[in-house]
Design a protein around this motif. Structure first.
Motif, PDB file in Angstrom:
ATOM      1  N   ILE A  27       0.838  -1.202   0.000  1.00 42.01           N
ATOM      2  CA  ILE A  27       0.000   0.000   0.000  1.00 42.01           C
ATOM      3  C   ILE A  27       0.869   1.246   0.000  1.00 42.01           C
ATOM      4  O   ILE A  27       0.603   2.204  -0.728  1.00 42.01           O
ATOM      5  CB  ILE A  27      -0.972  -0.021   1.195  1.00 42.01           C
ATOM      6  N   ASP A  28       1.942   1.243   0.801  1.00 42.57           N
ATOM      7  CA  ASP A  28       2.854   2.383   0.843  1.00 42.57           C
ATOM      8  C   ASP A  28       3.510   2.597  -0.523  1.00 42.57           C
ATOM      9  O   ASP A  28       3.618   3.728  -0.991  1.00 42.57           O
ATOM     10  CB  ASP A  28       3.918   2.169   1.918  1.00 42.57           C
ATOM     11  N   GLU A  30       2.338   1.702  -3.494  1.00 44.60           N
ATOM     12  CA  GLU A  30       1.338   2.224  -4.426  1.00 44.60           C
ATOM     13  C   GLU A  30       1.071   3.705  -4.179  1.00 44.60           C
ATOM     14  O   GLU A  30       0.949   4.488  -5.123  1.00 44.60           O
ATOM     15  CB  GLU A  30       0.033   1.431  -4.331  1.00 44.60           C
ATOM     16  N   THR A  31       1.018   4.104  -2.926  1.00 42.56           N
ATOM     17  CA  THR A  31       0.810   5.518  -2.597  1.00 42.56           C
ATOM     18  C   THR A  31       1.954   6.373  -3.140  1.00 42.56           C
ATOM     19  O   THR A  31       1.725   7.446  -3.711  1.00 42.56           O
ATOM     20  CB  THR A  31       0.690   5.703  -1.075  1.00 42.56           C
ATOM     21  N   ARG A  32       3.179   5.894  -2.987  1.00 44.48           N
ATOM     22  CA  ARG A  32       4.346   6.632  -3.492  1.00 44.48           C
ATOM     23  C   ARG A  32       4.326   6.718  -5.021  1.00 44.48           C
ATOM     24  O   ARG A  32       4.630   7.755  -5.601  1.00 44.48           O
ATOM     25  CB  ARG A  32       5.627   5.976  -2.999  1.00 44.48           C
ATOM     26  N   ARG A  34       1.667   6.552  -6.984  1.00 41.68           N
ATOM     27  CA  ARG A  34       0.568   7.455  -7.364  1.00 41.68           C
ATOM     28  C   ARG A  34       0.984   8.924  -7.211  1.00 41.68           C
ATOM     29  O   ARG A  34       0.588   9.779  -8.002  1.00 41.68           O
ATOM     30  CB  ARG A  34      -0.679   7.166  -6.549  1.00 41.68           C
ATOM     31  N   GLY A  35       1.808   9.192  -6.212  1.00 39.26           N
ATOM     32  CA  GLY A  35       2.322  10.556  -6.042  1.00 39.26           C
ATOM     33  C   GLY A  35       3.128  11.000  -7.249  1.00 39.26           C
ATOM     34  O   GLY A  35       3.044  12.159  -7.670  1.00 39.26           O
ATOM     35  N   HIS A  45      -5.883  11.412 -10.242  1.00 39.95           N
ATOM     36  CA  HIS A  45      -6.786  10.818  -9.261  1.00 39.95           C
ATOM     37  C   HIS A  45      -7.687   9.749  -9.878  1.00 39.95           C
ATOM     38  O   HIS A  45      -8.132   8.838  -9.187  1.00 39.95           O
ATOM     39  CB  HIS A  45      -7.631  11.896  -8.587  1.00 39.95           C
TER      40      HIS A  45
END
Length: 121
Positions: A27-28, A30-32, A34-35, A45
């Motif tokens: 999850i971390d 994927e978040t990075r 996406r940033g 988004h």
């Protein structure tokens, strides 16, 4: 509780802890990633991101420069200026030891060749 039951409880708890940690790391990551997409997509988004492989440690040459680091092979489906999805396209993310993330997306000869070499896509 028998010794065997207690042992199995500890093993199951340890396995769940490892699985939970791996899920949190995914999850971390994927978040990075996406940033980074926010810097290159018009509507980040709404982007659909699928991680295909990685991170794996690789050496590679991009635009004449040798580099080394972890690479993550993905594909992204994002909206264009008209609001329609353009279809899945290959994206390669590079993770540097200092925490920086680079993004290389398909559509140009040199990027397509690198993505084919590192991801097989």
């Amino acid at each position: 509780m028998s010794v065997r039951t207690a042992y199995l409880s500890v093993v199951v708890a340890a396995a769940l802890s490892v699985a939970s940690s791996a899920a949190a790391d995914a999850i971390d990551l994927e978040t990075r990633l996406r940033g980074q997409l926010e810097a290159v997509l018009k509507d980040a988004h709404s982007a659909q991101l699928e991680i295909l492989s990685g991170p794996t440690q690789r050496k590679y040459v991009y635009m004449g420069f040798e580099s080394e680091g972890q690479v993550v092979c993905t594909r992204v489906n994002a909206k264009n200026s008209y609001g329609g999805y353009v279809g899945w396209r290959p994206y390669l993310f590079t993770l540097k030891p200092n925490g920086a993330i680079g993004v290389i997306y398909g559509g140009e000869r040199h990027s397509d060749e690198l993505i084919q070499q590192l991801c097989g896509a």
